[in-house]
Design an enzyme around this catalytic site. Structure first.
Site, PDB file in Angstrom:
ATOM      1  N   GLU A  93       8.667 -14.163  27.377  1.00  0.00           N
ATOM      2  CA  GLU A  93       7.546 -13.209  27.418  1.00  0.00           C
ATOM      3  C   GLU A  93       6.353 -13.862  28.103  1.00  0.00           C
ATOM      4  O   GLU A  93       6.418 -15.035  28.487  1.00  0.00           O
ATOM      5  CB  GLU A  93       7.169 -12.787  25.985  1.00  0.00           C
ATOM      6  N   ARG A 150      -1.369 -12.834  27.906  1.00  0.00           N
ATOM      7  CA  ARG A 150      -1.638 -11.421  27.611  1.00  0.00           C
ATOM      8  C   ARG A 150      -3.060 -10.963  27.937  1.00  0.00           C
ATOM      9  O   ARG A 150      -3.270  -9.875  28.443  1.00  0.00           O
ATOM     10  CB  ARG A 150      -1.347 -11.220  26.128  1.00  0.00           C
ATOM     11  N   SER A 208       3.361 -14.931  16.439  1.00  0.00           N
ATOM     12  CA  SER A 208       2.793 -14.423  15.187  1.00  0.00           C
ATOM     13  C   SER A 208       3.807 -14.425  14.050  1.00  0.00           C
ATOM     14  O   SER A 208       3.515 -14.875  12.932  1.00  0.00           O
ATOM     15  CB  SER A 208       2.285 -13.003  15.431  1.00  0.00           C
ATOM     16  N   LEU A 209       5.010 -13.944  14.342  1.00  0.00           N
ATOM     17  CA  LEU A 209       6.048 -13.960  13.311  1.00  0.00           C
ATOM     18  C   LEU A 209       6.342 -15.406  12.917  1.00  0.00           C
ATOM     19  O   LEU A 209       6.561 -15.727  11.751  1.00  0.00           O
ATOM     20  CB  LEU A 209       7.317 -13.260  13.814  1.00  0.00           C
ATOM     21  N   LYS A 239       0.808  -1.224   0.000  1.00  0.00           N
ATOM     22  CA  LYS A 239       0.000   0.000   0.000  1.00  0.00           C
ATOM     23  C   LYS A 239       0.839   1.271   0.000  1.00  0.00           C
ATOM     24  O   LYS A 239       0.499   2.251  -0.607  1.00  0.00           O
ATOM     25  CB  LYS A 239      -0.876  -0.036   1.252  1.00  0.00           C
ATOM     26  N   HIS A 254      -2.733  -5.391  23.635  1.00  0.00           N
ATOM     27  CA  HIS A 254      -1.417  -5.529  24.283  1.00  0.00           C
ATOM     28  C   HIS A 254      -1.463  -4.747  25.586  1.00  0.00           C
ATOM     29  O   HIS A 254      -1.923  -3.601  25.612  1.00  0.00           O
ATOM     30  CB  HIS A 254      -0.312  -4.996  23.368  1.00  0.00           C
ATOM     31  N   HIS A 291      -3.955  -4.639  19.429  1.00  0.00           N
ATOM     32  CA  HIS A 291      -2.618  -5.026  18.990  1.00  0.00           C
ATOM     33  C   HIS A 291      -2.621  -6.073  17.879  1.00  0.00           C
ATOM     34  O   HIS A 291      -1.919  -5.922  16.888  1.00  0.00           O
ATOM     35  CB  HIS A 291      -1.876  -5.570  20.215  1.00  0.00           C
ATOM     36  N   GLN A 336       8.803  -5.930  18.233  1.00  0.00           N
ATOM     37  CA  GLN A 336       9.936  -5.693  19.139  1.00  0.00           C
ATOM     38  C   GLN A 336      10.440  -6.998  19.737  1.00  0.00           C
ATOM     39  O   GLN A 336      11.596  -7.384  19.577  1.00  0.00           O
ATOM     40  CB  GLN A 336       9.508  -4.755  20.275  1.00  0.00           C
ATOM     41  N   ARG A 340      -3.488 -15.179  21.363  1.00  0.00           N
ATOM     42  CA  ARG A 340      -2.170 -15.571  20.832  1.00  0.00           C
ATOM     43  C   ARG A 340      -1.106 -15.534  21.915  1.00  0.00           C
ATOM     44  O   ARG A 340      -1.015 -14.581  22.690  1.00  0.00           O
ATOM     45  CB  ARG A 340      -1.782 -14.616  19.710  1.00  0.00           C
TER      46      ARG A 340
END
Ligand code: FAD
Ligand code: SIN
Length: 534
Positions: free
Chosen positions: A116, A289, A390-391, A35, A243, A350, A47, A385
Site C-alpha cells: 500500500e 497517504r 493501525s491494526l 455501544k 483517506h 478516515h 479492507q 499513519r
C-alpha cells in the site's frame, strides 16, 4: 481465603478492545462494553490489511524507515521499534486465535502479501478485502466462549468515574484515579456505575466529526472526550488522516476503495485522465497517504471537479474479482464495472493519528486509565499513519497493556478500587421530547469541521471554527444538564469536545507537517517537531 480477582473494564469491542480482553482475561475478570452490536466499529470495515515484516525480502529496518518517512518527522522511536518488532509475533497470535489470512495461490503454505501507499515492500497480510471482518469475527468468537470475559452490548460509557469527584479534597482540583465508568443501557435507558481496578479505553476513532468519512456511525470520539474530561493528556489531534479514495456516489455511504488496489497497479487520474500524482511524488499513486489526499484536494479545487478517477485497467479482471471481492461487489451495485470502468473517488476523514497520550505500556497520564487502538496516541504514527499500521498498533499495545497491568495489579502498586460506587444523579433532568436540535447541531459541527478544518487549513478558518464551536458548546451543555441523557446527546457532546480539541491542536501547530497543512505556515519548521499536548 479466596481473593477477589482484579476487575478490568474495557470500553470498546474492536480489534483493540477484544484482543486486550483475551490478554487481560488471563489474570482478571473482564467486562467489555460496546455501544451497539459487538462487531460494529472501524475494525469491521478494514479492507487493506495488517502490516508486518513477513517475507524474506523485507526487514524490520525497512518497515521502520517507511513508518518514519510517512510520519513526517514526528514518530516516537520507541513506539516504532516495539510495534514493528513485536508485529510478527502478534500476527502469529491472531492466526492461532482463528484469523484466516489469504494464502498465496502459487505457494499455499505462504500468505499472500499486498503493498500500500508509503510501503517499499509487500508486507500487508489480508483476508481478501475483508480483513477487518475476518479479524473481528475470530476475536468475538474467542471472547464469547472465554469464562472470564463478558461482553455487554448496547451499553454506552458516558463518563469515567474519578476518585477526586467522589471525594473532593479541599483546595485541590485533582481528579485522582479512575475507578470505572457510568454506563447507559441504551435499550432500557437506565444508567449504572461499573467499578473497575483498571479501565481501558478502546473506543476507536472520531471520523464522524467530519461531514465525509470512511467511518461508521459509532466513531464519535467518545473515549477521547471522556479521557479529556477526566484530566488525561491528549495529543496530536490536528493529525486527522483523510483517506484519498472513498467511493464518490450519492447513494454510497462511507465506502472505502482500498489503497491495496494502488499497490496492485491502479493509478489516480484527473478528469483529463492525466496521472497527476507523478507531478507530486516519486512514488506516484503509491505516495504516503497525506501527499495523495492533499494532491487530490488541490486537483479538485484547481479544476472544479467533484472527484478524481481510480484507473484499474492494468489489472486482469479475474485478479481484481478474486483479490477485491468487496470492492467489486460494491462497484457493481452502483453500476460501475471495474477494471474496465474507472472508479470515481474522493478523500474523506478516515483515521485519527492523535488521541489519548500513552506511554509504551498504554498507560495514560491518569492513574488506573489505559488507552489502546485508535483512541490512543502512542507516537507510532507521528504526523501521518503508514497504511495498515493501525491494526498492528492495536494488537501490539493490547498485549503490552496487559503485561504491565498484571505487574501493577499483582504487586499492589495500584491498590484495589472500591467495588461500590454512587448511583448516577439525574437531578432535575427531564425527558427530551424531540431530537431535532441534536440532529441540526450534529450536522452543523460536521459541516464546519469539513469546511474550516479539512485537508487544507488557514488561521482565519481555524479561528472561525473555534468561535462557532464555542457557541455550540454553550447550547449543548445547556441541553446536557437539562435533559435526561440519551445516546445522541452524549455523542453530540463528545463530538463537540473532540472537534474543539482538533481545532485547538491545529491552531497551536505553527507549521505544515504531514496531515496538517496550514497555508499561513507552509513547510515544516524544525523547532515545531514536537507533539501538540493538551
Ligand atoms: P474500533 O474498531 O472502531 O472499535 C471501537 C469500539 O468502541 C466499538 O465497539 C464501539 O462501539 C465502541 N465504543 C465507542 N464509544 C463507546 C462508548 N462510549 N461506550 C461503549 N463503547 C464504545 N487500518 C489498518 O491497519 N488496515 C486497514 O486495512 C484499515 N482499513 C480501514 C478501512 C476503513 C473503512 C476504516 C474505517 C478504517 C480502516 N483502518 C485500517 C483503520 C482501523 O480499522 C482502525 O483504526 C481500527 O480498527 C481501530 O480499532 P479500535 O479497536 O481502536 O476501534
Ligand atoms: C485501505 O485499505 O486503503 C485502508 C488501509 C488503512 O487505513 O490502513
Amino acid at each position: 481465603m479466596a481473593t477477589d480477582p482484579p476487575k478490568v473494564l474495557i470500553i470498546g469491542s474492536g480489534i483493540a478492545g477484544l484482543s486486550a480482553a483475551i490478554h487481560f482475561g488471563e489474570f482478571s475478570d473482564v467486562t467489555v462494553l460496546t455501544k451497539v452490536a459487538a462487531d460494529e466499529g472501524n475494525t469491521r470495515y478494514a479492507q487493506g490489511g495488517i502490516a508486518s515484516v513477513w517475507s524474506k525480502e523485507d526487514s524490520f529496518e525497512e518497515h521502520k524507515k517507511d513508518t518514519f518517512e510517512a510520519g513526517a518527522g514526528l514518530c516516537r522511536k520507541s513506539a516504532v521499534d516495539l510495534c514493528i518488532q513485536d508485529g510478527p509475533e502478534r500476527i502469529r497470535e491472531l492466526i492461532s486465535w482463528g484469523v484466516e489470512f489469504t494464502r498465496d495461490p502459487q505457494s499455499p503454505d505462504e500468505y499472500a502479501l499486498h503493498r500500500e501507499g508509503g510501503h517499499h515492500q509487500r508486507r500487508i497480510l489480508h483476508a481478501h478485502d475483508f480483513t477487518g471482518l475476518a479479524i473481528e469475527e475470530a476475536l468475538i468468537k474467542k471472547v464469547r466462549t472465554h469464562p472470564r470475559i463478558r461482553i455487554l452490548e448496547n451499553r454506552m460509557a458516558i463518563d469515567l468515574i474519578m476518585e477526586g469527584k467522589l471525594d473532593p479534597k479541599p483546595n485541590t482540583r485533582e481528579l485522582g484515579r479512575c475507578l470505572g465508568a457510568y454506563v447507559l443501557n441504551t435499550q432500557s435507558n437506565s444508567i449504572s456505575p461499573l467499578a473497575a481496578d483498571l479501565t481501558v479505553i478502546a473506543g476507536g476513532g472520531a471520523g464522524k466529526v467530519y461531514l465525509y468519512t470512511s467511518n461508521p456511525d459509532v466513531a464519535t470520539g467518545d473515549g477521547i472526550a471522556m479521557a479529556h474530561r477526566a484530566g488525561a493528556r491528549v495529543a496530536n489531534l490536528e493529525f486527522m488522516q483523510f483517506h484519498p479514495t472513498c467511493l464518490y456516489h450519492p447513494a454510497a455511504k462511507n465506502f472505502l476503495i482500498t489503497e491495496a488496489l494502488r499497490g496492485e497497479g491502479a493509478v489516480l487520474r484527473n478528469l483529463n485522465h492525466h496521472d497527476f500524482m507523478k507531478d507530486h511524488h516519486e512514488m506516484g499513486s503509491l505516495a504516503p497517504r497525506y501527499v495523495v489526499s492533499q494532491a487530490i484536494d488541490l486537483e479538485m479545487k484547481r479544476t472544479g471537479a467533484p472527484h478524481v478517477w481510480l484507473d484499474l485497467t492494468s489489472m486482469e479482471e479475474a485478479r481484481f474479482k478474486n483479490h477485491f471481492p468487496q470492492v467489486h461487489a460494491m462497484c457493481e451495485k452502483f453500476g460501475i464495472h471495474p477494471p474496465k470502468d474507472f472508479i470515481p473517488v474522493v478523500p474523506a476523514a478516515h483515521y485519527l493519528c492523535g488521541g489519548i497520550l500513552v506511554d509504551d505500556w498504554a498507560q495514560s497520564s491518569v492513574p488506573g486509565l489505559l488507552a489502546i487502538g485508535e483512541s490512543a496516541c502512542t507516537g507510532l504514527h507521528g504526523a501521518n499513519r503508514l497504511a495498515s499500521n493501525s491494526l498492528l498498533e492495536a494488537v501490539v499495545y493490547s498485549k503490552r497493556a496487559a503485561v504491565r497491568a498484571q505487574e501493577t495489579l499483582t504487586s499492589h502498586q495500584l491498590p484495589k478500587a472500591p467495588r461500590s460506587l454512587p448511583a448516577w444523579e439525574f437531578g432535575r433532568a427531564v425527558d427530551m421530547e424531540e431530537q431535532i436540535d441534536i440532529v441540526a447541531t450534529w450536522r452543523e459541527i460536521r459541516t464546519l469541521m469539513w469546511n474550516y478544518v479539512g485537508i487544507v487549513r488557514s488561521d482565519r478558518r481555524l479561528n472561525r471554527a473555534r468561535e462557532r464551536l464555542a457557541l455550540l458548546r454553550h447550547e449543548i451543555n445547556e441541553d446536557y444538564w437539562k435533559f435526561k441523557v440519551n445516546r445522541d446527546l452524549i455523542e453530540l457532546r463528545n463530538l463537540l469536545t473532540v472537534s474543539e480539541l482538533i481545532v485547538e491542536c491545529a491552531i497551536r501547530r505553527k507549521e505544515s507537517r504531514g496531515l496538517h497543512l496550514n497555508v499561513d505556515y507552509p513547510g515544516q519548521i524544525a523547532d515545531e517537531a514536537h507533539d501538540t499536548i493538551i
